[in-house]
Design a protein around this motif. Structure first.
Motif, PDB file in Angstrom:
ATOM      1  N   VAL A  17       0.846  -1.200   0.000  1.00 55.30           N
ATOM      2  CA  VAL A  17       0.000   0.000   0.000  1.00 55.30           C
ATOM      3  C   VAL A  17       0.880   1.250   0.000  1.00 55.30           C
ATOM      4  CG1 VAL A  17      -1.627   1.333   1.369  1.00 55.30           C
ATOM      5  CG2 VAL A  17      -1.986  -1.119   1.056  1.00 55.30           C
ATOM      6  N   ALA A  18       1.926   1.258   0.818  1.00 54.06           N
ATOM      7  CA  ALA A  18       2.826   2.413   0.846  1.00 54.06           C
ATOM      8  C   ALA A  18       3.520   2.596  -0.501  1.00 54.06           C
ATOM      9  CB  ALA A  18       3.860   2.231   1.957  1.00 54.06           C
ATOM     10  N   GLY A  19       3.968   1.478  -1.089  1.00 51.18           N
ATOM     11  CA  GLY A  19       4.597   1.574  -2.404  1.00 51.18           C
ATOM     12  C   GLY A  19       3.637   2.058  -3.467  1.00 51.18           C
ATOM     13  N   ALA A  20       2.382   1.587  -3.408  1.00 46.83           N
ATOM     14  CA  ALA A  20       1.385   2.025  -4.383  1.00 46.83           C
ATOM     15  C   ALA A  20       1.108   3.513  -4.249  1.00 46.83           C
ATOM     16  CB  ALA A  20       0.097   1.223  -4.199  1.00 46.83           C
ATOM     17  N   ILE A  21       1.037   4.010  -3.023  1.00 43.02           N
ATOM     18  CA  ILE A  21       0.792   5.448  -2.824  1.00 43.02           C
ATOM     19  C   ILE A  21       1.923   6.268  -3.435  1.00 43.02           C
ATOM     20  CG2 ILE A  21       0.639   7.261  -1.073  1.00 43.02           C
ATOM     21  CD1 ILE A  21      -0.782   5.228   0.724  1.00 43.02           C
ATOM     22  N   ALA A  22       3.171   5.847  -3.179  1.00 50.64           N
ATOM     23  CA  ALA A  22       4.313   6.583  -3.728  1.00 50.64           C
ATOM     24  C   ALA A  22       4.302   6.540  -5.256  1.00 50.64           C
ATOM     25  CB  ALA A  22       5.612   5.996  -3.185  1.00 50.64           C
ATOM     26  N   GLN A  23       4.013   5.372  -5.827  1.00 50.71           N
ATOM     27  CA  GLN A  23       4.011   5.262  -7.280  1.00 50.71           C
ATOM     28  C   GLN A  23       2.854   6.031  -7.908  1.00 50.71           C
ATOM     29  OE1 GLN A  23       4.334   1.226  -8.665  1.00 50.71           O
ATOM     30  NE2 GLN A  23       6.203   0.807  -7.505  1.00 50.71           N
ATOM     31  N   ALA A  25       1.474   8.717  -6.715  1.00 50.10           N
ATOM     32  CA  ALA A  25       1.819  10.140  -6.656  1.00 50.10           C
ATOM     33  C   ALA A  25       2.780  10.513  -7.779  1.00 50.10           C
ATOM     34  CB  ALA A  25       2.434  10.469  -5.296  1.00 50.10           C
ATOM     35  N   ALA A  26       3.757   9.626  -8.044  1.00 47.18           N
ATOM     36  CA  ALA A  26       4.697   9.898  -9.139  1.00 47.18           C
ATOM     37  C   ALA A  26       3.988   9.864 -10.491  1.00 47.18           C
ATOM     38  CB  ALA A  26       5.833   8.882  -9.107  1.00 47.18           C
ATOM     39  N   LEU A  27       3.084   8.900 -10.670  1.00 47.92           N
ATOM     40  CA  LEU A  27       2.351   8.815 -11.933  1.00 47.92           C
ATOM     41  C   LEU A  27       1.428  10.008 -12.121  1.00 47.92           C
ATOM     42  CD1 LEU A  27       1.449   5.021 -12.079  1.00 47.92           C
ATOM     43  CD2 LEU A  27       2.938   6.267 -13.639  1.00 47.92           C
ATOM     44  N   GLY A  28       0.927  10.566 -11.021  1.00 48.27           N
ATOM     45  CA  GLY A  28       0.098  11.755 -11.143  1.00 48.27           C
ATOM     46  C   GLY A  28       0.839  12.931 -11.748  1.00 48.27           C
ATOM     47  N   VAL A  29       2.161  12.932 -11.615  1.00 48.09           N
ATOM     48  CA  VAL A  29       2.984  13.988 -12.202  1.00 48.09           C
ATOM     49  C   VAL A  29       3.478  13.603 -13.594  1.00 48.09           C
ATOM     50  CG1 VAL A  29       5.088  15.346 -11.914  1.00 48.09           C
ATOM     51  CG2 VAL A  29       3.697  14.770  -9.912  1.00 48.09           C
ATOM     52  N   ILE A  30       3.996  12.351 -13.724  1.00 41.61           N
ATOM     53  CA  ILE A  30       4.633  11.932 -14.971  1.00 41.61           C
ATOM     54  C   ILE A  30       3.609  11.466 -16.008  1.00 41.61           C
ATOM     55  CG2 ILE A  30       6.296  10.301 -15.955  1.00 41.61           C
ATOM     56  CD1 ILE A  30       7.624  10.183 -13.217  1.00 41.61           C
ATOM     57  N   GLY A  31       2.556  10.774 -15.542  1.00 44.28           N
ATOM     58  CA  GLY A  31       1.587  10.184 -16.460  1.00 44.28           C
ATOM     59  C   GLY A  31       0.989  11.152 -17.463  1.00 44.28           C
ATOM     60  N   TRP A 129      -3.424  11.321  -9.958  1.00 45.01           N
ATOM     61  CA  TRP A 129      -3.826  12.738  -9.901  1.00 45.01           C
ATOM     62  C   TRP A 129      -4.756  12.980  -8.702  1.00 45.01           C
ATOM     63  CZ3 TRP A 129      -8.633  15.179 -10.475  1.00 45.01           C
ATOM     64  CH2 TRP A 129      -8.561  16.561 -10.611  1.00 45.01           C
ATOM     65  N   ILE A 130      -5.656  12.018  -8.450  1.00 43.76           N
ATOM     66  CA  ILE A 130      -6.547  12.148  -7.300  1.00 43.76           C
ATOM     67  C   ILE A 130      -5.751  12.076  -5.997  1.00 43.76           C
ATOM     68  CG2 ILE A 130      -8.521  11.135  -6.096  1.00 43.76           C
ATOM     69  CD1 ILE A 130      -9.499  10.089  -8.790  1.00 43.76           C
ATOM     70  N   VAL A 131      -4.765  11.167  -5.941  1.00 43.41           N
ATOM     71  CA  VAL A 131      -3.931  11.043  -4.742  1.00 43.41           C
ATOM     72  C   VAL A 131      -3.199  12.350  -4.458  1.00 43.41           C
ATOM     73  CG1 VAL A 131      -1.828   9.959  -3.844  1.00 43.41           C
ATOM     74  CG2 VAL A 131      -3.660   8.544  -4.792  1.00 43.41           C
ATOM     75  N   LEU A 132      -2.659  12.970  -5.487  1.00 43.41           N
ATOM     76  CA  LEU A 132      -1.970  14.249  -5.290  1.00 43.41           C
ATOM     77  C   LEU A 132      -2.921  15.304  -4.734  1.00 43.41           C
ATOM     78  CD1 LEU A 132       0.309  14.522  -8.461  1.00 43.41           C
ATOM     79  CD2 LEU A 132       1.010  14.059  -6.111  1.00 43.41           C
ATOM     80  N   SER A 133      -4.149  15.319  -5.261  1.00 50.22           N
ATOM     81  CA  SER A 133      -5.137  16.272  -4.746  1.00 50.22           C
ATOM     82  C   SER A 133      -5.449  15.989  -3.275  1.00 50.22           C
ATOM     83  CB  SER A 133      -6.419  16.197  -5.577  1.00 50.22           C
ATOM     84  OG  SER A 133      -6.152  16.478  -6.946  1.00 50.22           O
ATOM     85  N   LEU A 134      -5.559  14.711  -2.946  1.00 46.25           N
ATOM     86  CA  LEU A 134      -5.871  14.353  -1.565  1.00 46.25           C
ATOM     87  C   LEU A 134      -4.702  14.639  -0.633  1.00 46.25           C
ATOM     88  CD1 LEU A 134      -7.795  11.017  -2.157  1.00 46.25           C
ATOM     89  CD2 LEU A 134      -8.748  13.180  -1.336  1.00 46.25           C
ATOM     90  N   VAL A 135      -3.482  14.545  -1.145  1.00 40.64           N
ATOM     91  CA  VAL A 135      -2.327  14.939  -0.333  1.00 40.64           C
ATOM     92  C   VAL A 135      -2.434  16.416   0.046  1.00 40.64           C
ATOM     93  CG1 VAL A 135       0.174  15.310  -0.380  1.00 40.64           C
ATOM     94  CG2 VAL A 135      -0.778  13.154  -1.191  1.00 40.64           C
ATOM     95  N   ALA A 184      -7.457   8.167   4.614  1.00 39.60           N
ATOM     96  CA  ALA A 184      -8.178   6.910   4.393  1.00 39.60           C
ATOM     97  C   ALA A 184      -8.520   6.735   2.918  1.00 39.60           C
ATOM     98  CB  ALA A 184      -9.442   6.887   5.250  1.00 39.60           C
ATOM     99  N   THR A 185      -8.903   7.819   2.269  1.00 36.70           N
ATOM    100  CA  THR A 185      -9.213   7.750   0.838  1.00 36.70           C
ATOM    101  C   THR A 185      -7.966   7.421   0.019  1.00 36.70           C
ATOM    102  OG1 THR A 185     -10.938   9.416   1.178  1.00 36.70           O
ATOM    103  CG2 THR A 185     -10.270   8.975  -1.081  1.00 36.70           C
ATOM    104  N   ILE A 186      -6.832   7.981   0.408  1.00 35.63           N
ATOM    105  CA  ILE A 186      -5.576   7.673  -0.292  1.00 35.63           C
ATOM    106  C   ILE A 186      -5.250   6.185  -0.176  1.00 35.63           C
ATOM    107  CG2 ILE A 186      -3.076   8.026  -0.229  1.00 35.63           C
ATOM    108  CD1 ILE A 186      -3.609  10.948   0.498  1.00 35.63           C
ATOM    109  N   VAL A 187      -5.389   5.653   1.059  1.00 33.19           N
ATOM    110  CA  VAL A 187      -5.135   4.221   1.261  1.00 33.19           C
ATOM    111  C   VAL A 187      -6.124   3.390   0.451  1.00 33.19           C
ATOM    112  CG1 VAL A 187      -5.168   2.360   2.960  1.00 33.19           C
ATOM    113  CG2 VAL A 187      -4.101   4.555   3.523  1.00 33.19           C
ATOM    114  N   GLY A 188      -7.404   3.812   0.449  1.00 34.17           N
ATOM    115  CA  GLY A 188      -8.405   3.095  -0.346  1.00 34.17           C
ATOM    116  C   GLY A 188      -8.077   3.101  -1.829  1.00 34.17           C
ATOM    117  N   LEU A 189      -7.593   4.233  -2.334  1.00 38.02           N
ATOM    118  CA  LEU A 189      -7.213   4.305  -3.744  1.00 38.02           C
ATOM    119  C   LEU A 189      -6.020   3.403  -4.042  1.00 38.02           C
ATOM    120  CD1 LEU A 189      -7.595   8.136  -4.467  1.00 38.02           C
ATOM    121  CD2 LEU A 189      -9.050   6.279  -5.286  1.00 38.02           C
ATOM    122  N   ALA A 190      -5.089   3.320  -3.088  1.00 37.87           N
ATOM    123  CA  ALA A 190      -3.934   2.437  -3.283  1.00 37.87           C
ATOM    124  C   ALA A 190      -4.381   0.975  -3.351  1.00 37.87           C
ATOM    125  CB  ALA A 190      -2.925   2.637  -2.160  1.00 37.87           C
TER     126      ALA A 190
END
Length: 421
Positions: A17-23, A25-31, A129-135, A184-190
């Protein structure tokens, strides 16, 4: 290569889950950048297609950027969740020439595995992109929770960059709740990302079985074609080489028999000539038998067999073999004969002055070999030819084969075989 079915693996472990969140977030920028490039290439390709075919170059780049994206996405998902996904490999057509090149591009474009990976990357980009917004929302909640410390006498505090004003008295609980809900939403998205990746990237059991059946059919057809080519080669070698020599030996012995009483000296010369021809025929038969089966391969392994092969080659060979353990006899025999045929072609047709053979045992139980020569190039796969025999033998052993031989050289032949075939 054989496709295997992997049972579902857990995607909601804390580390994943932690790895998915980090990835994400990176995809929200690079994707978005990557998909913008893809759309640009597609638009330029379609728009410039009528202009002397310039658009074809952009469409070609579009297809291979898609493949590169699918390869990276496949590696990312397998590295994160350990689904056991096979490495993405470009598809290749067996047809020769420019038509084969176009067919290769088409096969790559319609590859369903590539499109599944691209679709998964697109979904992950949206989730990122949603994860970045939630951050940002989480950070705003934290700031709101600590706002009474610096708000002074203000009656209300604004939540982040929104238009929502929160009473100073409620700032701490509201900030904590907003932060926890966002986290919680970030974890759910991961977790959702892992579930979707498993559903998209792992083929269904039925699809895997269908692919295995297709591969088995192709392997069986390759083995049949390889046997036909080998039988034709043996018949040709016997008919053009050994058979005329044995006929000549018989005729020479017949002449010697006629002269043995009248001219013993001439008969002796004829017998010596027949003896020489017989030894040459035995040598040809030995070489023919070695071409069918080499005993040193069974006795001492692939390394020793290739060393003997390199020593007999008329073209100087630089041999580099690094094998940690022996593979199945089928894989070793296929690799040996592929290398032997490639060196024979280099000696007969390429005008090469040097060849290099690399053999490696790669991860995943793959026996890989590459044969290079510095000849004139221009080698093509012709039905019934040497390269066709190499290709069929590799496919018959469950492997893959490729040749790169531009006009002017050099020629490179690569083969990958499953060690456990």
């Amino acid at each position: 290569m054989t496709t295997t079915y992997s049972p579902p693996r857990p995607v909601a472990t804390p580390a994943r889950v932690a790895g998915a969140i980090a990835q994400l977030a990176a995809l929200g920028v690079i994707g978005p950048v990557v998909f913008t490039i893809l759309m640009t290439l597609l638009g330029l390709g379609l728009g410039l297609l009528p202009v002397i075919g310039i658009g074809l170059l952009f469409l070609l780049a579009f297809v291979y950027v898609l493949f590169a994206l699918s390869w990276l996405e496949n590696a990312r998902i397998d590295g994160l969740y350990r689904f056991g996904l096979p490495a993405r490999r470009p598809r290749r057509s067996a047809k020769p020439g420019f038509g084969g090149f176009l067919h290769t591009i088409w096969l790559q474009f319609i590859d369903p595995g590539m499109w599944r990976a691209v679709a998964n990357g697109a979904i992950a980009t949206i989730l990122g992109w949603i994860v970045l917004s939630l951050v940002g929302v989480t950070a705003s909640g934290v700031v709101l929770a600590f706002s009474p410390l610096y708000a002074g006498t203000a009656d209300a505090v604004r939540l982040g960059s929104t238009w929502i004003d929160v009473s100073t008295a409620w700032a701490v609980p509201v900030g904590i709740v907003v932060s926890l809900l966002a986290l919680a939403t970030i974890v759910g998205l991961a977790i959702l990302h892992g579930v979707l990746a498993r559903a998209i990237m792992i083929p269904s059991r039925e699809a895997v079985l269908a692919e295995q059946a297709r591969q088995s059919q192709a392997q069986r057809a390759g083995a049949v074609r390889a046997a036909d080519v080998e039988r034709t080669r043996i018949e040709r070698d016997l008919h053009d080489g050994v058979q005329p020599r044995l006929v000549s030996v018989g005729m020479t012995l017949g002449l010697a028999q006629q002269k043995i009483d009248s001219d013993p000296a001439a008969a002796k010369e004829l017998i010596a000539e027949a003896h020489t021809s017989t030894k040459a025929a035995i040598t040809e038969l030995r070489q023919l038998a070695r071409g069918i089966h080499t005993s040193v391969l069974d006795d001492r392994g692939l390394d020793a067999a290739l060393s003997a092969l390199a020593a007999r080659s008329p073209v100087p060979v630089v041999l580099d073999v690094r094998i940690t353990e022996r593979c199945a006899p089928t894989a070793e025999a296929a690799a040996y004969f592929v290398i032997a045929e490639a060196l024979t072609n280099a000696a007969k047709h390429s005008r090469a002055t040097e060849a290099r053979v690399l053999v490696r045992q790669r991860e995943g139980g793959v026996l890989w070999a590459r044969i290079e020569d510095n000849g004139i190039g221009g080698a093509q796969i012709i039905p019934g030819g040497g390269l066709d025999g190499i290709s069929n033998r590799a496919i018959g052993a469950g492997g893959t084969f490729s040749v790169d031989s531009p006009i002017g050289g050099p020629t490179t032949v690569e083969v990958s075989l499953p060690c456990a075939s």
